[in-house]
Design an enzyme around this catalytic site. Structure first.
Site, short mmCIF file in Angstrom:
data_model
loop_
_atom_site.label_atom_id
_atom_site.label_comp_id
_atom_site.label_asym_id
_atom_site.label_seq_id
_atom_site.Cartn_x
_atom_site.Cartn_y
_atom_site.Cartn_z
NE ARG A 1 0.74 1.44 4.32
CZ ARG A 1 2.00 1.77 4.29
NH1 ARG A 1 2.58 2.09 3.15
NH2 ARG A 1 2.74 1.78 5.39
CG ASP B 1 -1.72 3.22 11.90
OD1 ASP B 1 -0.77 3.87 12.40
OD2 ASP B 1 -1.55 2.14 11.29
N GLY C 1 8.71 1.25 3.01
CA GLY C 1 7.55 2.02 3.47
C GLY C 1 6.30 1.73 2.68
CB SER D 1 2.69 -2.12 3.61
OG SER D 1 2.06 -2.84 4.63
CG ASP E 1 0.94 -0.95 7.10
OD1 ASP E 1 0.53 0.18 6.80
OD2 ASP E 1 2.05 -1.16 7.61
#
Length: 457
Positions: free
Chosen positions: A42, A51, A142, A144, A189
């Site tokens: 992602r 999050d 970065g 995921s 993620d």
């Protein structure tokens, strides 16, 4: 949106990558796979490091993914192999699954997904599997890759044991089980990996987990550029230090407002409890917290606890060495970034004149906050963001945990070709190592679909 991960029948002759994976599987195990499982990586468009504080984020799935070919058997073992020779084969008995936090190897991420689904379904015994994994997500970028591997393994375990779990529950399970390897993430993620749908980004909200379509404006594309600096979240404490700083800030702000601070762990929970706007929460941060770092002694004095309580109940295993904590900066980033996510969605929903410029401005603010307040950038990311903006992006920011990895830039379509050329010339070509990686490091991305099971027609 269907409740369960889709099962799709495919013609292998139409899919070169699946065909190659089947051949690799056959070469390794002298049998054919029973099924294939796929989980995408992602890119987070906005909403970094919030999050795990309980706030909504705005990612989209990308076409790069983790793909696994799988067969089942009665061997009481998991046999793992990877098409990339730098990742060694691994075999473990089903009764002896352990995950070594001190040594975050690729196969331990796979075992996180297995263990998480086993616990979620209360399975006393698992089916033996053979598995060959193929990944197209650059590692430690970065985007995921590790969470996609966990999600893919969760999907494999569910299918191999002939169980059905909803996408939402799989996402929640895989978010929790990544903690076996020591990462205290928030669930973005895993959520987008399962809940993504082609053609739309998603606003992902937590407690309860839900995903809302966000239609991105026409007239611009998102371009990912890898800084080629690798950062492994589980192998360093940068990430968990930020989680802990947000936790301590929550408790000190709660105490200042006479709340039961010991039961509050997230900045989002605190806002809910106080029933204040994000703007008012920023005022509270300015009023209560000081910009200078807090020592352990000061934190203990404010909360009325001893060092032992701090170490055992508030710090995590890999943050026991930390002596100073920047609480003001971290809380300020979280509350301002949470507001930017909502503004970004509002602009996408209302699509005003100048929407692309407004979204670009929010992305630029986000990067400045990540760089200056959350301190999760690095010189190469900052250089890459500057180059992207000079090359014609309206907005550019780090994406993912930071300290390396990728940037995401919003680029008007008419500038796309010159943008890609300029970034290549200025960031990649002058450095031989980067130049060799440019093909998989600089690419346009569109919102992709979520995790799925494939079987041969």
């Amino acid at each position: 949106m269907a409740a369960n991960p889709p099962k799709i029948r495919v013609l292998l002759s139409d899919n070169e990558r699946l065909q190659k994976l089947k051949e690799a599987f056959h070469g390794k195990y002298e049998e054919s796979p029973l099924f294939y499982a796929c989980a995408p990586g992602r890119v987070n468009l906005i909403g970094e490091h919030i999050d795990y504080c309980g706030y909504a984020v705005l990612p989209m799935a990308i076409e790069q993914n983790i793909l696994a070919a799988v067969s089942v058997n009665n061997s009481q073992t998991i046999q793992l192999a990877n098409t990339d020779p730098k990742y060694r084969d691994f075999t473990v008995s089903l009764g002896e699954i352990t995950i070594d936090r001190e040594n975050p190897q690729w196969h331990y991420y796979f075992l996180c997904g297995v263990k998480g689904v086993q616990e979620q379904l209360s399975l006393s015994s698992l089916t033996g599997i053979r598995c060959v994994v193929d990944g197209t997500i650059p590692a430690s970028s970065g985007l995921s890759s590790s969470s996609a591997l966990v999600c893919c393994a969760g999907l494999v375990t569910m299918e191999a044991n002939q169980k059905t779990i909803s996408k939402v529950l799989l996402a929640e399970t895989c978010a929790k089980c990544e903690r076996y390897i020591g990462t205290e993430g928030g669930g973005m993620d895993q959520s987008i990996s399962f809940l993504a749908e082609e053609g739309t980004a998603k606003l992902i909200e937590f407690n309860p987990l839900r995903a809302t379509d966000v239609k991105l404006p026409g007239g611009a594309v998102f371009v990912i550029a890898n800084s080629c600096v690798e950062m492994n979240k589980a192998a360093s404490s940068h990430f968990n230090i930020r989680v802990v700083e947000c936790r301590i800030a929550t408790k000190i702000l709660a105490k200042a407002r006479d709340l039961e601070w010991s039961t509050l762990h997230k900045l989002g929970e605190l806002q809910t409890k106080l029933e204040l706007s994000l703007e008012k929460m920023l005022d509270l941060v300015e009023e209560v917290l000081h910009p200078e770092p807090y020592s352990r002694e000061e934190i203990c004095r404010i909360l009325g606890i001893n060092t032992e309580h701090l170490c055992n109940n508030i710090l995590s295993a890999n943050t026991q060495h930390v002596t100073h904590f920047r609480l003001f900066q971290r809380a300020k980033h979280v509350y301002s970034e949470a507001a930017r996510v909502l503004q970004f969605k509002a602009v996408c929903d209302s699509s005003p004149d100048g929407a692309i410029l407004q979204l670009g401005d929010l992305m630029n603010q986000s990067h400045a906050s990540c760089r200056d307040l959350y301190e999760c950038s690095c010189p190469e990311l900052d250089q890459l963001v500057d180059i992207c903006l000079q090359a014609g992006a309206v907005g550019s920011r780090l994406t993912g945990a930071g300290w390396g990895g990728c940037t995401v830039s919003m680029v008007p379509i008419e500038r796309m070709d010159s943008f890609l050329r300029t970034v290549k010339e200025q960031y990649y070509t002058p450095d031989a190592r980067r130049a060799a990686l440019v093909k998989q490091s600089l690419f346009v991305t569109r919102p992709g679909g979520g995790a799925a099971i494939f079987t041969e027609e």
